[in-house]
Design an enzyme around this catalytic site. Structure first.
Site, PDB file in Angstrom:
ATOM      1  N   ASP A   1       1.000  -1.252  -0.131  1.00 23.56           N
ATOM      2  CA  ASP A   1      -0.046  -0.072   0.012  1.00 23.56           C
ATOM      3  C   ASP A   1       0.927   1.188   0.025  1.00 23.56           C
ATOM      4  O   ASP A   1       2.100   1.117   0.241  1.00 23.56           O
ATOM      5  CB  ASP A   1      -0.888   0.105   1.309  1.00 23.56           C
ATOM      6  CG  ASP A   1      -2.254   0.950   1.042  1.00 23.56           C
ATOM      7  OD1 ASP A   1      -3.233   0.575   1.576  1.00 23.56           O
ATOM      8  OD2 ASP A   1      -2.008   1.698   0.127  1.00 23.56           O
TER       9      ASP A   1
HETATM   10  C1  GLC Z   1      -4.284   4.379  -0.257  1.00 25.04           C
HETATM   11  C2  GLC Z   1      -5.348   3.178   0.055  1.00 25.04           C
HETATM   12  C3  GLC Z   1      -5.398   2.260  -0.979  1.00 25.04           C
HETATM   13  C4  GLC Z   1      -5.132   2.747  -2.282  1.00 25.04           C
HETATM   14  C5  GLC Z   1      -3.644   3.401  -2.312  1.00 25.04           C
HETATM   15  C6  GLC Z   1      -3.293   3.871  -3.757  1.00 25.04           C
HETATM   16  O1  GLC Z   1      -3.575   4.754   1.027  1.00 25.04           O
HETATM   17  O2  GLC Z   1      -5.033   2.472   1.434  1.00 25.04           O
HETATM   18  O3  GLC Z   1      -6.582   1.470  -0.854  1.00 25.04           O
HETATM   19  O4  GLC Z   1      -5.313   1.795  -3.417  1.00 25.04           O
HETATM   20  O5  GLC Z   1      -3.339   4.244  -1.316  1.00 25.04           O
HETATM   21  O6  GLC Z   1      -4.087   5.141  -3.962  1.00 25.04           O
END
Ligand code: GLC
Length: 750
Positions: free
Chosen positions: A295
């Site tokens: 993430d």
């Molecule tokens: C965010 C979220 C995730 C998302 C990622 C990219 O912090 O936790 O669900 O896909 O970053 O935007």
């Protein structure tokens, strides 16, 4: 045709999709691909680290907070030309992305195509209901269709890979991200995960209109303590496997080739650094052949977790755990070559990760057609088509849940009654989309006011009064609202949450309505006029006072582009509500985490007044409105549940049925639910678990026998040795309209 699970199997040859893509997943693990092996042999360590790194491309340049830099567009071009990134996320600028791809495949040394990702969660320009709202339809085919339409639209905006579906099982409504998933039930969550993966990926992952899916967040994110985002999750592996992992397994079995590691730790081991999770379970046990992306900065956050000593250690631990791509931090780019050269990290580990990344790029056809989804002329053909708008309205209608309808006050007559629409959302359409719809085309959204005008015509006796802002009073607002109600026959009060109050980093200590809005409902109710409450929300709410005493309460979630029309269609009876709750509505915030499929405890609450039982002093620990609950515009009666035989061999199956009758005067679409309870087990089992759903349409005065086939796999549970199996014993079964209703049958498994 209904399968044993009771869901209507889509007309699409889904099994071929599952086999095709899961077979495609196998080679990365089991067979070496000549193209990929040839590239690997030629790649430098820096280029390998580049393929394991993805960055946000905002305005033509990635922003890399790890470096504190905001590189110019020139630096981005150099990064691509030098093969030092695997792709970018978050841009829909087709011309820009195409220019980057051109450099990658024409000017870089190895000509490896870039992959472009985005959070396309419930629509892109055309926005569908939030996933929790759509889950309320209990209609997996609908979930597949909206994902399919989303994929087709995204293919006009430079997106190859969506960070969706979010499949976290969420049992604490204080957590803002409950809005993004399918609610509190693992079985429903698994069926919807499958459907969304198949919708995004279609029958051919290489097709222009397909999106690579990414079931997230792996794993246990929905169990963060206190519903506080990013918090720790203390979960036994038994519970992890029985509650939180099934939707991921279902998604991978449906052909998903990527997943995203979660921010949280599980029992002190951050998911992004957990080899148990990302390698031993995901790859060794489940034979998952795809890739894991971190993430956003979650690899660097291993330091904040207290799990890694510094950036290099974080990169080492994340990659070793099985996290193939580092999102945004740049740690792999910066540290992997040195980690390999110093001997701290085997290049074999790096090569395996690169194999999976290149394998996924190959599986979605980027080597054959690097310019897919990068055709500037395509947008006009795929954006906001009439079919998409119609689907958004259909999905909105089917997501609405009617919680209460005293005196059958709904549906409202289109003529003959004066109606006062009151509340901060009746005319303001800035909050129709909910979380994760930042690219939605707001110019096409329909407010409730516009929709009512469309439905009733210009001469309708309707007024629209704001009454208050979503989070603050308006001078004279309550007086204006009361005056409007007094001039009308009925008051429809539209209250709820802001889009920004839900989604990521939106955990709340109280799931009640904002005070100014509660005051508005109280003021309108004090006029004595009949009140209908419409709720806009991304979670279950703790309702009280004039809201719960209203004649009718309608859950409208965040319904997206066609929100106003969908609500008006249900309000005025052009569509009878059929949605069911995918999350339990508690009586008070203090009951959270609250979920229907809880263990019995040694002192189960049997009635509200008995002392020394598992309950609160102020409130019985029951739902105000239970999981699976939802009314229509006709009365539906369920007969006693019957099992076709009193016993079942563990290898066998038994049919379980109940007669469902439309005792009202209108046709009704009903959602019958199958629940089971294992009375005794070596690990105590929930008082009920959902194991099947059947949709049926009943004309007034007619009945139907709803039948499910129950087999051992519906009665299994995860034992202490982590194996799932069914035990002999007595089982209670319900064919019911909610998680607390129905007359049980019993069955003895022998
Ligand atoms: C965010 C979220 C995730 C998302 C990622 C990219 O912090 O936790 O669900 O896909 O970053 O935007």
């Amino acid at each position: 045709m209904f399968n044993r699970r009771g869901f209507l199997m889509g007309s699409v040859a889904l099994s071929s999709v599952a086999l095709a893509t899961s077979a495609a997943a196998k080679p990365f693990l089991l067979r070496r691909d000549p193209l990929i092996e040839g590239l690997l042999r030629r790649m430098t360590l820096e280029e390998k680290a580049g393929q394991l790194s993805i960055f946000t491309a905002v305005g033509g340049a990635p922003i890399n907070p790890a470096e504190g830099l905001n590189p110019s567009a020139k630096a981005v071009l150099a990064q691509v030309r030098d093969g030092l990134t695997t792709g970018y996320l978050g841009s829909f600028d087709v011309a820009y992305l195409r220019s980057l791809q051109k450099i990658a495949v024409e000017e870089s040394r190895l000509k490896i195509p870039l992959i472009f990702a985005a959070d396309v969660i419930h629509g892109l320009k055309t926005v569908y209901p939030i996933p929790l709202g759509e889950a309320a339809s209990f209609d997996v085919e609908l979930c597949r269709r909206t994902a399919r339409a989303t994929a087709q639209e995204a293919s006009g905006f430079g997106v190859h890979w969506t960070f969706a579906p979010m499949v976290d099982v969420a049992r604490d409504q204080r957590w803002g991200r409950v809005a993004e998933g399918a609610g509190e039930d693992p079985w429903l969550g698994s069926r919807i995960a499958e459907a969304r993966v198949r919708g995004f990926q279609g029958e051919d992952l290489k097709a222009e209109g397909s999106l690579l899916s990414c079931p997230k967040h792996f794993a246990g994110y929905g169990a963060v303590q206190g519903g506080m985002d990013y918090n720790t999750a203390e979960i036994s592996e038994v519970t992890l496997r029985q509650v939180h992992l099934p939707p991921f397994k279902a998604a991978f079995d449906a052909g998903a080739l990527t997943t995203m590691s979660s921010f949280n730790d599980i029992n002190g081991v951050p998911s992004t650094g957990s080899r148990r999770l990302l390698t031993e379970i995901l790859r060794d046990e489940w034979r998952f052949g795809g890739l894991v992306v971190s993430d956003f900065m979650s690899d660097k956050e291993l330091i904040d977790h207290g799990f890694a000593a510094d950036d290099a250690d974080a990169a080492l631990k994340a990659l070793w755990a099985g996290c193939d791509i580092s999102m945004q931090s740049g740690l792999y780019l910066k540290h992997v070559p040195a980690l390999v050269r110093s001997g701290r990290l085997s290049e074999k580990v790096v090569d395996e990760a690169v194999r999976r990344v290149l394998g996924v790029k190959k599986a979605i056809g980027l080597f054959d057609n690097p310019y897919r989804a990068l055709d500037p002329a395509r947008r006009a053909k795929v954006e906001g088509t009439a079919d998409m708008i119609a689907l958004a309205r259909e999905a909105g209608r089917k997501s609405i849940v009617l919680l209460k309808n005293d005196d059958a006050i709904l549906p409202l007559a289109k003529t003959g009654k004066a109606i006062a629409f009151i509340g901060p959302f009746v005319s303001n359409k800035a909050n129709e989309f909910g979380a994760w719809a930042y690219a939605g085309d707001t110019s096409k959204t329909v407010s409730l006011q516009e929709a009512v005008r469309n439905a009733l015509g210009p001469d309708a006796q309707v007024t629209f009064t704001e009454g208050c802002k979503p989070t603050r009073p308006i001078d004279g607002g309550l007086e204006a609202a009361k005056a409007a109600a007094l001039r009308a026959d009925i008051a429809v009060v539209y209250v709820g949450e802001l889009s920004s109050s839900t989604g990521e980093a939106a955990s709340t200590i109280s799931i009640t309505l904002p005070a100014p809005q509660q005051a508005l409902v109280e003021a309108v109710a004090a006029t004595g006029k009949p009140v209908v409450v419409l709720l806009k929300h991304g979670r279950a709410l703790a309702l009280s006072g004039a809201v719960t005493s209203a004649k009718a309460i309608v859950c409208t979630w965040f319904l997206g582009s066609q929100s106003g029309n969908a609500i008006a269609d249900v309000l005025f009876g052009d569509f009878a509500p059929q949605g069911r709750l995918p999350v339990s509505f508690p009586r008070a915030s203090g009951q959270e985490p609250f979920y229907y499929n809880h263990r019995p405890t040694g002192r189960p609450q049997t009635d509200a007044m008995t002392m020394f039982k598992a309950r609160y002093t102020e409130e019985p620990n029951q739902a105000l409105f239970p999981f699976g609950h939802g009314l229509g515009y006709s009365r539906i009666d369920y007969g006693k549940t019957e099992a076709a035989a009193p016993t079942m061999a563990r290898k066998g199956s038994v049919k379980v049925r109940a007669t469902v009758t439309n005792a009202g005067s209108r046709a009704q679409h009903e959602v019958a639910q199958l629940y089971v309870h294992l009375r005794t087990a070596s690990i105590t089992q929930p008082v009920r678990v959902l194991r099947g759903v059947q949709h049926l349409d009943l004309e007034p005065g007619t009945s139907a026998v709803v039948e499910f086939e129950v087999a051992a796999e519906d009665l299994g549970y995860v034992h202490a040795d982590l194996r799932e199996s069914a035990d002999p014993g007595v089982v209670d079964l319900w064919v019911a309209p909610s998680a607390v209703a129905g007359q049980a049958a019993t069955l003895t498994v022998i």
